[in-house]
Scaffold this motif. Structure first.
Motif, PDB file in Angstrom:
ATOM      1  N   ASP A 199      32.993   2.237  16.719  1.00 36.59           N
ATOM      2  CA  ASP A 199      33.174   1.117  15.818  1.00 36.59           C
ATOM      3  C   ASP A 199      34.435   0.344  16.186  1.00 36.59           C
ATOM      4  OD1 ASP A 199      33.294  -0.672  13.789  1.00 36.59           O
ATOM      5  OD2 ASP A 199      33.001   0.780  12.185  1.00 36.59           O
ATOM      6  N   GLY A 243      35.176  -2.762  15.420  1.00 32.77           N
ATOM      7  CA  GLY A 243      35.694  -3.511  14.284  1.00 32.77           C
ATOM      8  C   GLY A 243      36.645  -2.683  13.442  1.00 32.77           C
ATOM      9  N   GLY A 277      34.999 -10.729  20.200  1.00 29.32           N
ATOM     10  CA  GLY A 277      33.559 -10.621  20.378  1.00 29.32           C
ATOM     11  C   GLY A 277      33.231  -9.561  21.402  1.00 29.32           C
ATOM     12  N   LYS A 278      32.163  -8.836  21.159  1.00 27.35           N
ATOM     13  CA  LYS A 278      31.729  -7.813  22.101  1.00 27.35           C
ATOM     14  C   LYS A 278      30.216  -7.654  22.009  1.00 27.35           C
ATOM     15  CE  LYS A 278      32.883  -3.262  23.915  1.00 27.35           C
ATOM     16  NZ  LYS A 278      33.783  -2.107  23.867  1.00 27.35           N
ATOM     17  N   LYS A 290      28.299 -10.418  19.949  1.00 21.73           N
ATOM     18  CA  LYS A 290      28.557 -10.765  18.557  1.00 21.73           C
ATOM     19  C   LYS A 290      30.045 -10.663  18.245  1.00 21.73           C
ATOM     20  CE  LYS A 290      27.661  -6.066  16.824  1.00 21.73           C
ATOM     21  NZ  LYS A 290      26.825  -5.239  15.917  1.00 21.73           N
ATOM     22  N   VAL A 326      32.897  -9.225  16.302  1.00 19.67           N
ATOM     23  CA  VAL A 326      33.072  -7.960  15.572  1.00 19.67           C
ATOM     24  C   VAL A 326      34.324  -7.963  14.714  1.00 19.67           C
ATOM     25  CG1 VAL A 326      31.794  -6.654  17.305  1.00 19.67           C
ATOM     26  CG2 VAL A 326      34.289  -6.864  17.519  1.00 19.67           C
ATOM     27  N   TYR A 327      35.195  -8.954  14.910  1.00 15.99           N
ATOM     28  CA  TYR A 327      36.432  -8.999  14.124  1.00 15.99           C
ATOM     29  C   TYR A 327      36.946 -10.428  14.121  1.00 15.99           C
ATOM     30  CZ  TYR A 327      41.172  -7.879  12.507  1.00 15.99           C
ATOM     31  OH  TYR A 327      42.338  -7.817  11.795  1.00 15.99           O
TER      32      TYR A 327
END
Length: 376
Positions: A23, A25, A53-54, A57, A59-60
């Motif tokens: 995870d 994020g 982004g990863k 998408k 992610v943070y």
């Protein structure tokens, strides 16, 4: 040891030794706020926004600090800031699109597309100009502080269109934002459309960059940050500028999430074809065989290594592999950084609303990249 310095060593240890976790994020949410709050203790880091982004998408995304020292408003993930010269890689994406469509010859003289760019002692191509090897000058005098509004790209390039080249194209590297303003005029000639329309149709709309725009002073941007400089050791609102003469060279605003979304579109083929990505990312060389540090717009890993030496951040060398591409941005009262790691499908965007905050962005960006790579 300073908390942020300690976090650097933790990040590098993670990069080299820790097992992969799932995870990203959560990892970023646990570590980035502490590191950024440490940076905000400096009078030259007023507010900062970051997005990661990863694997296709975001992610943070988050904002920290103060958006405007006069109003006291805070920075959020939705705050727009000046991307500065990251505008150049936005524009490079259009070069790629028109090149793929057979509408743009990178080795044709710029004045074949821009008649108002008067004939020079030597011809200068789009390819040369895009790698800052075109002999076109950078800012002079108070141009960076321009307050005059230009209605068109063609009117804006008159600042430099009649000036002689400062060296023979291909023989040297000299950074030039005006080169990219000229490129935007060439793109208008190639596409037979206005530059901002091309940007919207070819880049911003397809990539769903809904919070990215030219910073047109005739329009209202409620989410736009204030921008700051230092006066008597305190941040104050930066002088007013009008960037309409340099949309392609440094005139766009965006959220960090939009910039990261743009970066993700370059980690693998799709938005652009494989050969186009190679074209944009492959480092160009001078006639004498010296590396330029630039592809078509994009800065290369060799350029980053040189920057790490200047900034005293050589401990981050392990995370800067040969495929990393990036661009920085500096504008009146703001700075920006985009890191794109195609090997690990990662894009990291950071912006700050103080003109002297770039070192903080670079530290934070590379710390973030080390964590993101570890999560691969």
């Amino acid at each position: 040891m300073h908390t942020f310095q300690r976090s650097i060593f933790v990040a590098m240890a993670l990069f080299t030794t820790a097992p992969v976790t799932a995870d990203l994020g959560s990892t970023l949410d646990s570590n980035l706020p502490v590191a950024i709050e440490q940076e905000l203790s400096s009078p030259t880091v007023t507010g900062m926004t970051v997005a990661v982004g990863k694997s296709g998408k975001i992610v943070y995304a988050a904002g920290f600090g103060t958006a405007n020292v006069e109003s006291g408003d805070g920075v959020s993930a939705d705050t727009q800031m000046r991307v500065g010269s990251i505008s150049k890689v936005f524009t490079a994406a259009v070069i790629g699109k028109l090149y793929e469509a057979g509408k743009l010859d990178l080795d044709a003289p710029i004045n074949s597309y821009v008649p108002s760019f008067t004939k020079k002692r030597w011809p200068v191509s789009i390819r040369q100009a895009a790698a800052h090897m075109g002999g076109i000058r950078h800012y002079k005098g108070d141009e960076f502080l321009n307050t005059h509004h230009f209605d068109t790209v063609t009117s804006g390039i008159q600042m430099v269109a009649a000036d002689p080249l400062i060296y023979e194209p291909g023989t040297r590297v000299a950074y030039s934002s005006h080169a990219w303003n000229l490129i935007s005029a060439a793109l208008e000639g190639a596409a037979d459309s206005s530059f901002l329309t091309i940007m919207q149709d070819k880049v911003f709309s397809p990539l769903e960059m809904r919070d990215t725009a030219a910073e047109d002073i005739t329009l209202n941007f409620p989410a736009l940050s204030g921008f700051h400089v230092t006066e008597n050791d305190h941040p104050v609102i930066a002088p007013f500028v009008d960037n309409s003469y340099k949309w392609a060279g440094g005139g766009f605003i965006a959220t960090a999430a939009d910039v990261a979304r743009f970066g993700l579109a370059h980690t693998k083929p799709g938005f652009l074809q494989p050969q186009t990505l190679d074209l944009l990312f492959t480092e160009q060389f001078t006639q004498a065989g010296q590396p330029s540090g630039f592809g078509i717009g994009w800065m290369t890993a060799s350029n980053m290594h040189a920057r790490l030496i200047r900034e005293g951040l050589t401990n981050y060398t392990p995370v800067v592999h040969e495929h990393l591409v990036w661009h920085s941005g500096g504008s009146m009262g703001g700075v920006a950084l985009l890191l794109v790691d195609p090997e690990h499908d990662i894009a990291i965007a950071l912006m700050a609303n103080h003109g002297d905050a770039f070192s903080a962005l670079l530290r934070t960006g590379l710390y973030t990249l080390a964590m993101a790579v570890n999560e691969h």
